[in-house]
Motif scaffolding. Structure first.
Motif, PDB file in Angstrom:
ATOM      1  N   THR A   1       8.943  -5.660   9.837  1.00  0.00           N
ATOM      2  CA  THR A   1       7.869  -4.798   9.356  1.00  0.00           C
ATOM      3  C   THR A   1       8.398  -3.368   9.203  1.00  0.00           C
ATOM      4  OG1 THR A   1       7.122  -4.226  11.581  1.00  0.00           O
ATOM      5  CG2 THR A   1       6.164  -6.205  10.569  1.00  0.00           C
TER       6      THR A   1
ATOM      7  N   ARG B   1      -0.809   0.039  -0.859  1.00  0.00           N
ATOM      8  CA  ARG B   1      -1.189  -0.085   0.557  1.00  0.00           C
ATOM      9  C   ARG B   1      -1.220  -1.538   1.028  1.00  0.00           C
ATOM     10  NH1 ARG B   1      -3.083   4.508   2.832  1.00  0.00           N
ATOM     11  NH2 ARG B   1      -3.534   6.259   1.440  1.00  0.00           N
ATOM     12  N   THR B   2      -1.541  -2.454   0.109  1.00  0.00           N
ATOM     13  CA  THR B   2      -1.614  -3.869   0.498  1.00  0.00           C
ATOM     14  C   THR B   2      -0.254  -4.426   0.901  1.00  0.00           C
ATOM     15  OG1 THR B   2      -1.371  -4.454  -1.853  1.00  0.00           O
ATOM     16  CG2 THR B   2      -3.604  -4.350  -0.970  1.00  0.00           C
TER      17      THR B   2
ATOM     18  N   GLN C   1       1.879  -3.923   5.152  1.00  0.00           N
ATOM     19  CA  GLN C   1       1.885  -4.818   6.303  1.00  0.00           C
ATOM     20  C   GLN C   1       2.870  -5.981   6.151  1.00  0.00           C
ATOM     21  OE1 GLN C   1       0.124  -3.656   8.824  1.00  0.00           O
ATOM     22  NE2 GLN C   1      -0.576  -2.033   7.455  1.00  0.00           N
ATOM     23  N   ASN C   2       3.428  -6.170   4.960  1.00  0.00           N
ATOM     24  CA  ASN C   2       4.312  -7.314   4.720  1.00  0.00           C
ATOM     25  C   ASN C   2       5.688  -7.089   5.340  1.00  0.00           C
ATOM     26  OD1 ASN C   2       2.209  -8.219   3.161  1.00  0.00           O
ATOM     27  ND2 ASN C   2       3.231  -7.914   1.204  1.00  0.00           N
TER      28      ASN C   2
END
Length: 500
Positions: free
Chosen positions: A391, A417-418, A421-422
Motif C-alpha cells: 500500500t 482517490r479510488t 487504497q490499492n
C-alpha cells in the motif's frame, strides 16, 4: 471516407462513480489526421473502444467504417513476423513490403521471429499493417512508447505523408505537432475540437483559458456581492421580525404597542424579504452555472537539496561492454551543480546501461573512470519498477518518505482517490509510473538520475515536470526520447555513438 457522428454520448465506468462523457456531440471528418489529447484517465482509449462498438453506452455513434487498431494483440510472438501479420489481416506481399520501405525497415525483417525484434521494430511492422489498404480507418494508440528519437522521426514522416486520415493518441508533443492537422481535446466536462496541430491547440487553449479565468473572476465577484446582499437582507428581515416582540415586552417601560399592526408589518416585510432572497438565490445559481469547469494543473514539489559540492559527477572515457563487445564509443562528461545533462542515442546504444552502471546494477564489463563525491544523496526514476509493492503508506514508510509529500504529488499527477487504497502491484502501468516518479520527487537528493521519466505520462504531467524543473533547477542526469522535454530542461545533451 465520410464522417463519424457522435450524438448525446454518455458513458462512465461503474467503478469510477462518474461519467467520462455526458451528452457529448461531435462530428469527425475521416480525412482529418486527428490527435486525441487529454489527461490520463479522461477516456482517450475508452473513446477508441466506443467508436469500435466494444462498450455499451447511451447515445448514438454513426459511421460506415472498418476500424483497424494499433497496437494489435499478438497471440504467438514466437512465430515469424510474416505469419504474425497474416494472422492480423489480409495483404499482398508487395503491399506490406511497400509500407516497411516507407518506414525505413528492411523487408527481410518479415522472416525473423516476432519476439526477436526490438520494441521499435515491432511497432513499425504493426503500424505498416494498418496502411496496407485504404479501406480501413486506423486508430493509433501510443505508437512512440518503444521508439528512439530517430524512430519517432521516421514514423512521424510516414504518418504525415499518408493521404488517408486517422485518429492518433500520443503524449509526445513534438511527434503530434509534426503529424496531425486537428486536435480533439478531452477536457473536464466537454470534448473540444481545434483545427491545427499541437502548437495551435496549445496557443488557442491558453487564450481560451485566460479568457475563462477572467470571466470566472468577474462571476465570482458578482456571486460574492449577491450573497452579501442576500445575507444583509435576511438579517434586516430578522430584525423587523424582532420588532413585533422586542419593545412590546419590555417590562416597566409603560409603553403600549399595537402588536397586531407590528405583526402585520413584519409579515409583509418578511414576505418581501423572502421574495428578494429567492430572486437573489436564483441569480446566484445562474451565475454559478456560468462558471467554467477549468482544468487546473497544480505545481509539483521536489525535495531538492542543493549540494555544497560543485562537481557531482565526472565520467571519463567510459565504455560499457557485453562479452567484449562495446555498446558505444568512449564517452566523457561532467555534471556541475544545477546542470541537467541528457544522454541521447538510438535504442540499444547503452543509455540505460549507463544508469544501471551508476546504480551498481550493470552486469557487463566497464572501463574508464567515474568520479563522484562520497555520500552524494541520489534519487532515481527507473525504467523497471516492478519491485514497488504494498500500500502507499507501507511504501512510504519502507523508503523513509513523508507519506503526505508522496500523496500530494500523486494527487497533482492526476491520481484518482479510488486508487489510493490499492496495492501498488495491482495498479495500472501508468499509475505505477506515477508512484515511481512521486517517490523520486519526495526523496531528499542532491542529484536526480531519471531513466525515461515521461513513459506513461500525459502532456499535462510532462508540462508539470518541466515547470517544476525550471523553477527548482535541480542537478540531473536524464535519459529521454522526448524532443520537446529535452529542449526545455536539458542544459547539455550527450549523444552516444556506435562503436566502429
Amino acid at each position: 471516407m465520410g464522417v463519424i457522428e457522435i450524438k448525446n454520448l454518455t458513458f462512465g465506468y461503474d467503478s469510477q462513480g462518474h461519467n467520462l462523457f455526458t451528452d457529448a456531440n461531435l462530428v469527425i471528418d475521416t480525412k482529418w489526421k486527428l490527435g486525441l489529447i487529454g489527461r490520463n484517465g479522461r477516456g482517450k482509449t475508452t473513446l477508441m473502444k466506443l467508436l469500435q462498438g466494444q462498450l455499451p453506452h447511451e447515445g448514438k455513434i454513426f459511421h460506415q467504417l472498418q476500424f483497424t487498431y494499433f497496437p494489435q494483440p499478438v497471440t504467438d510472438p514466437s512465430q515469424l513476423t510474416y505469419y504474425v501479420l497474416q494472422g492480423q489481416g489480409e495483404f499482398e506481399d508487395w503491399q506490406i513490403q511497400r509500407e516497411l520501405n516507407l518506414l525505413k525497415v528492411d523487408p527481410d525483417i518479415l522472416w525473423r521471429p516476432f519476439d526477436s525484434l526490438s520494441g521499435g521494430e515491432q511497432t513499425k511492422v504493426l503500424l505498416a499493417l494498418l496502411f496496407v489498404e485504404d479501406a480501413s480507418y486506423p486508430l493509433i494508440d501510443e505508437p512512440t512508447n518503444h521508439l528512439d528519437i530517430l524512430g519517432r522521426k521516421q514514423v512521424a514522416d510516414y504518418l504525415r505523408n499518408k493521404r488517408q486520415g486517422f485518429i492518433l493518441i500520443s503524449h509526445d508533443r513534438s511527434f503530434v505537432d509534426e503529424v496531425v492537422d486537428h486536435i480533439l481535446s478531452i477536457e473536464k466536462s466537454q470534448l473540444v475540437l481545434y483545427q491545427g496541430n499541437f502548437s495551435v491547440y496549445e496557443e488557442q487553449k491558453n487564450m481560451r483559458d485566460r479568457y475563462e479565468v477572467e470571466q470566472n473572476e468577474k462571476l465570482k465577484k458578482e456571486i460574492g456581492r449577491l450573497k452579501q446582499t442576500a445575507a444583509e437582507k435576511a438579517e434586516w428581515s430578522r430584525g423587523r421580525e424582532k420588532d413585533k416582540y422586542g419593545k412590546a415586552n419590555v417590562k416597566g417601560s409603560g409603553a403600549v404597542y399595537d402588536t397586531g399592526f407590528i405583526g402585520a408589518r413584519a409579515a409583509r416585510v418578511m414576505k418581501k424579504s423572502k421574495n428578494l432572497e429567492r430572486r437573489l438565490e436564483g441569480q446566484i445559481a445562474e451565475k454559478e452555472e456560468l462558471l467554467q469547469d477549468m482544468e487546473y494543473i497544480d505545481p509539483l514539489k521536489i525535495n531538492y537539496q542543493p549540494s555544497h559540492h560543485k562537481l557531482l559527477l565526472k565520467v571519463t572515457d567510459l565504455v560499457l561492454s557485453f562479452d567484449g563487445k562495446p555498446l558505444f564509443k568512449p564517452v566523457s562528461f561532467e555534471i556541475q551543480q544545477g546542470e541537467r545533462i541528457a544522454i541521447a542515442g538510438a535504442n540499444g546504444a547503452g543509455k540505460s546501461s549507463i544508469i544501471r552502471y551508476l546504480q551498481g546494477n550493470f552486469t557487463g564489463e566497464a572501463t574508464g573512470e567515474i568520479l563522484r563525491p562520497n555520500q552524494v544523496a541520489t534519487s532515481y526514476v527507473r525504467q523497471n519498477y516492478e519491485d514497488n509493492r504494498g500500500t502507499l503508506p507501507e511504501f512510504a514508510e519502507s523508503h523513509g518518505l513523508s507519506y503526505q509529500d508522496l500523496l500530494n504529488n500523486l494527487k497533482k499527477l492526476g491520481f484518482e482517490r479510488t486508487v489510493f487504497q490499492n496495492p501498488i502491484e495491482q495498479m495500472s502501468m501508468g499509475q505505477r509510473k506515477r508512484v515511481e516518479l512521486a517517490k523520486s520527487l519526495a526523496t531528499p537528493a542532491e542529484l536526480y538520475i531519471w531513466d525515461e521519466p515521461l513513459n506513461y505520462l500525459d502532456v499535462f504531467n510532462q508540462e508539470q515536470l518541466e515547470t517544476m524543473i525550471l523553477a527548482a533547477q535541480p542537478t540531473m542526469l536524464v535519459v529521454e526520447h522526448d524532443k520537446t522535454f529535452l529542449e526545455k530542461v536539458a542544459t547539455q545533451v550527450i549523444t552516444l555513438e556506435a562503436p566502429e
